[in-house]
Design a protein around this motif. Structure first.
Motif, PDB file in Angstrom:
ATOM      1  N   LEU A  32       0.827  -1.206   0.000  1.00 18.57           N
ATOM      2  CA  LEU A  32       0.000   0.000   0.000  1.00 18.57           C
ATOM      3  C   LEU A  32       0.866   1.264   0.000  1.00 18.57           C
ATOM      4  O   LEU A  32       0.587   2.225  -0.719  1.00 18.57           O
ATOM      5  CB  LEU A  32      -0.944   0.000   1.210  1.00 18.57           C
ATOM      6  CG  LEU A  32      -2.099  -1.002   1.170  1.00 18.57           C
ATOM      7  CD1 LEU A  32      -2.798  -1.064   2.517  1.00 18.57           C
ATOM      8  CD2 LEU A  32      -3.084  -0.641   0.070  1.00 18.57           C
ATOM      9  N   ILE A  33       1.913   1.263   0.800  1.00 17.94           N
ATOM     10  CA  ILE A  33       2.806   2.421   0.855  1.00 17.94           C
ATOM     11  C   ILE A  33       3.551   2.604  -0.460  1.00 17.94           C
ATOM     12  O   ILE A  33       3.611   3.697  -1.020  1.00 17.94           O
ATOM     13  CB  ILE A  33       3.796   2.292   2.033  1.00 17.94           C
ATOM     14  CG1 ILE A  33       3.060   2.627   3.333  1.00 17.94           C
ATOM     15  CG2 ILE A  33       5.020   3.192   1.833  1.00 17.94           C
ATOM     16  CD1 ILE A  33       3.910   2.787   4.549  1.00 17.94           C
ATOM     17  N   ARG A  36       1.274   3.723  -3.332  1.00 19.37           N
ATOM     18  CA  ARG A  36       0.882   5.124  -3.158  1.00 19.37           C
ATOM     19  C   ARG A  36       2.019   6.050  -3.579  1.00 19.37           C
ATOM     20  O   ARG A  36       1.810   7.032  -4.307  1.00 19.37           O
ATOM     21  CB  ARG A  36       0.487   5.382  -1.693  1.00 19.37           C
ATOM     22  CG  ARG A  36       0.069   6.807  -1.404  1.00 19.37           C
ATOM     23  CD  ARG A  36      -1.260   7.124  -2.021  1.00 19.37           C
ATOM     24  NE  ARG A  36      -1.503   8.558  -2.014  1.00 19.37           N
ATOM     25  CZ  ARG A  36      -2.510   9.144  -2.634  1.00 19.37           C
ATOM     26  NH1 ARG A  36      -3.387   8.425  -3.308  1.00 19.37           N
ATOM     27  NH2 ARG A  36      -2.669  10.443  -2.591  1.00 19.37           N
ATOM     28  N   ASP A  39       2.413   5.822  -7.395  1.00 20.66           N
ATOM     29  CA  ASP A  39       1.280   6.459  -8.076  1.00 20.66           C
ATOM     30  C   ASP A  39       1.377   7.979  -8.038  1.00 20.66           C
ATOM     31  O   ASP A  39       0.896   8.662  -8.942  1.00 20.66           O
ATOM     32  CB  ASP A  39      -0.053   6.014  -7.459  1.00 20.66           C
ATOM     33  CG  ASP A  39      -0.421   4.582  -7.833  1.00 20.66           C
ATOM     34  OD1 ASP A  39       0.229   4.009  -8.746  1.00 20.66           O
ATOM     35  OD2 ASP A  39      -1.354   4.031  -7.218  1.00 20.66           O
ATOM     36  N   CYS A  40       1.983   8.506  -6.979  1.00 20.04           N
ATOM     37  CA  CYS A  40       2.133   9.957  -6.835  1.00 20.04           C
ATOM     38  C   CYS A  40       3.470  10.455  -7.389  1.00 20.04           C
ATOM     39  O   CYS A  40       3.830  11.613  -7.188  1.00 20.04           O
ATOM     40  CB  CYS A  40       1.989  10.349  -5.366  1.00 20.04           C
ATOM     41  SG  CYS A  40       0.323  10.077  -4.727  1.00 20.04           S
ATOM     42  N   ASP A 138       6.604  14.191   1.886  1.00 16.69           N
ATOM     43  CA  ASP A 138       5.510  13.226   2.008  1.00 16.69           C
ATOM     44  C   ASP A 138       5.697  12.304   3.208  1.00 16.69           C
ATOM     45  O   ASP A 138       6.819  11.854   3.494  1.00 16.69           O
ATOM     46  CB  ASP A 138       5.442  12.353   0.752  1.00 16.69           C
ATOM     47  CG  ASP A 138       5.168  13.154  -0.507  1.00 16.69           C
ATOM     48  OD1 ASP A 138       3.991  13.350  -0.824  1.00 16.69           O
ATOM     49  OD2 ASP A 138       6.140  13.580  -1.172  1.00 16.69           O
ATOM     50  N   ILE A 140       3.733   8.763   4.506  1.00 16.32           N
ATOM     51  CA  ILE A 140       2.700   7.765   4.219  1.00 16.32           C
ATOM     52  C   ILE A 140       2.701   6.740   5.344  1.00 16.32           C
ATOM     53  O   ILE A 140       3.720   6.092   5.614  1.00 16.32           O
ATOM     54  CB  ILE A 140       2.932   7.069   2.860  1.00 16.32           C
ATOM     55  CG1 ILE A 140       3.106   8.109   1.745  1.00 16.32           C
ATOM     56  CG2 ILE A 140       1.759   6.139   2.548  1.00 16.32           C
ATOM     57  CD1 ILE A 140       3.461   7.514   0.390  1.00 16.32           C
ATOM     58  N   LYS A 182      -3.559  14.520   2.133  1.00 14.68           N
ATOM     59  CA  LYS A 182      -3.734  14.345   0.689  1.00 14.68           C
ATOM     60  C   LYS A 182      -4.633  13.155   0.381  1.00 14.68           C
ATOM     61  O   LYS A 182      -5.396  13.163  -0.579  1.00 14.68           O
ATOM     62  CB  LYS A 182      -2.366  14.154   0.019  1.00 14.68           C
ATOM     63  CG  LYS A 182      -2.427  14.076  -1.499  1.00 14.68           C
ATOM     64  CD  LYS A 182      -1.050  14.119  -2.119  1.00 14.68           C
ATOM     65  CE  LYS A 182      -1.153  14.124  -3.632  1.00 14.68           C
ATOM     66  NZ  LYS A 182       0.183  14.237  -4.274  1.00 14.68           N
ATOM     67  N   HIS A 183      -4.526  12.114   1.211  1.00 16.70           N
ATOM     68  CA  HIS A 183      -5.324  10.908   0.986  1.00 16.70           C
ATOM     69  C   HIS A 183      -5.477  10.182   2.313  1.00 16.70           C
ATOM     70  O   HIS A 183      -4.515  10.064   3.076  1.00 16.70           O
ATOM     71  CB  HIS A 183      -4.625   9.995  -0.027  1.00 16.70           C
ATOM     72  CG  HIS A 183      -5.335   8.695  -0.240  1.00 16.70           C
ATOM     73  ND1 HIS A 183      -6.358   8.558  -1.152  1.00 16.70           N
ATOM     74  CD2 HIS A 183      -5.198   7.484   0.355  1.00 16.70           C
ATOM     75  CE1 HIS A 183      -6.801   7.305  -1.119  1.00 16.70           C
ATOM     76  NE2 HIS A 183      -6.112   6.637  -0.208  1.00 16.70           N
ATOM     77  N   SER A 185      -7.805   6.645   3.557  1.00 19.79           N
ATOM     78  CA  SER A 185      -8.857   5.672   3.261  1.00 19.79           C
ATOM     79  C   SER A 185      -8.599   4.354   3.983  1.00 19.79           C
ATOM     80  O   SER A 185      -7.520   4.139   4.548  1.00 19.79           O
ATOM     81  CB  SER A 185      -8.938   5.421   1.745  1.00 19.79           C
ATOM     82  OG  SER A 185      -7.749   4.789   1.286  1.00 19.79           O
ATOM     83  N   ILE A 192      -4.777   3.856   5.222  1.00 17.88           N
ATOM     84  CA  ILE A 192      -3.599   4.446   4.608  1.00 17.88           C
ATOM     85  C   ILE A 192      -3.764   5.954   4.636  1.00 17.88           C
ATOM     86  O   ILE A 192      -4.817   6.474   4.221  1.00 17.88           O
ATOM     87  CB  ILE A 192      -3.325   3.925   3.179  1.00 17.88           C
ATOM     88  CG1 ILE A 192      -2.117   4.657   2.572  1.00 17.88           C
ATOM     89  CG2 ILE A 192      -4.558   4.039   2.280  1.00 17.88           C
ATOM     90  CD1 ILE A 192      -1.581   4.024   1.302  1.00 17.88           C
ATOM     91  N   HIS A 194      -1.858   9.546   3.591  1.00 22.29           N
ATOM     92  CA  HIS A 194      -0.789  10.244   2.865  1.00 22.29           C
ATOM     93  C   HIS A 194      -0.857  11.703   3.273  1.00 22.29           C
ATOM     94  O   HIS A 194      -1.821  12.396   2.974  1.00 22.29           O
ATOM     95  CB  HIS A 194      -0.979  10.086   1.347  1.00 22.29           C
ATOM     96  CG  HIS A 194       0.136  10.694   0.542  1.00 22.29           C
ATOM     97  ND1 HIS A 194       0.192  10.578  -0.821  1.00 22.29           N
ATOM     98  CD2 HIS A 194       1.236  11.417   0.911  1.00 22.29           C
ATOM     99  CE1 HIS A 194       1.273  11.200  -1.275  1.00 22.29           C
ATOM    100  NE2 HIS A 194       1.918  11.724  -0.225  1.00 22.29           N
TER     101      HIS A 194
END
Length: 198
Positions: A32-33, A36, A39-40, A138, A140, A182-183, A185, A192, A194
């Motif tokens: 997941l980390i 993420r 993806d960013c 960032d 996460i 930022k995120h 969920s 997770i 972010h």
């Protein structure tokens, strides 16, 4: 008050066999980390893993970002000793999230998996992360979120109830420390988060 704050004694005891016993259950949190971050399009020059355990997540980050400097901290000496057997080029130390041994504005990416619930002072820890992150850096975090009442009761009775937080509580803690969320969920039994240093 927990008899073993942060379960440090427990983690020291199980460190040698941790990967064999719990390695597979940590894989989703690691994925997941990493997903993420990719993806960013995060391209860190340096990475700090808080609660790095036996170093499995840092091992994966060194393959994705081989030129990035990597740092790991964990309060359990046994876990750091295991991590050192895998990570010859990472700087690893016994430290807590509340007192990060890094300069202000020095880290690009902070990651943490299944450690947040063991931080003794989450607000202080998040303000420390905010301090060491570079502007627009960032963070996460992936951890288990609050379980149902029956699971909570069982974990409490066997003295294994970590300080699990709801997504709402994580959001509030992050914003109180100054972060932009930022995120945030839920994914299966995890949350997770972010966070960006504004």
């Amino acid at each position: 008050m927990r008899r073993d704050p942060g379960f440090v004694k427990v983690f020291n005891k199980i460190a040698v066999n941790y990967d064999k016993r719990f390695g597979k259950s940590c894989q989703l949190a690691h994925e997941l980390i990493l997903l993420r971050a990719q993806d960013c399009s995060i391209k860190p020059q340096n990475i700090l893993d808080i609660g790095c355990g036996t170093g499995e997540l840092l091992l994966k980050t060194t393959k994705i970002w081989p030129s990035a400097l990597s740092f790991g901290i964990d309060p359990a000496q046994g876990m750091i000793e295991q991590a050192k057997t895998k990570l010859s080029h990472s700087e690893l130390s016994v430290n807590r999230s509340e007192t990060l041994p890094f300069l202000d504005d020095s880290i690009d990416l902070v990651v943490s998996t299944t450690s947040f619930s063991h931080w003794m002072d989450k607000h202080k820890s998040l303000t420390e992360i905010y301090r060491v992150l570079k502007p627009q850096g960032d963070c996460i975090i992936v951890d288990h979120y609050t379980p149902g009442l029956m699971t909570k009761l069982i974990l409490f009775l066997i003295n294994r109830l970590a300080d699990l937080k709801s997504v709402f509580e994580v959001d509030e803690l992050a914003k109180r420390a100054g972060f932009t969320v930022k995120h945030l969920s839920k994914v299966e039994s995890y949350f997770i988060a972010h966070l960006i240093k504004a």
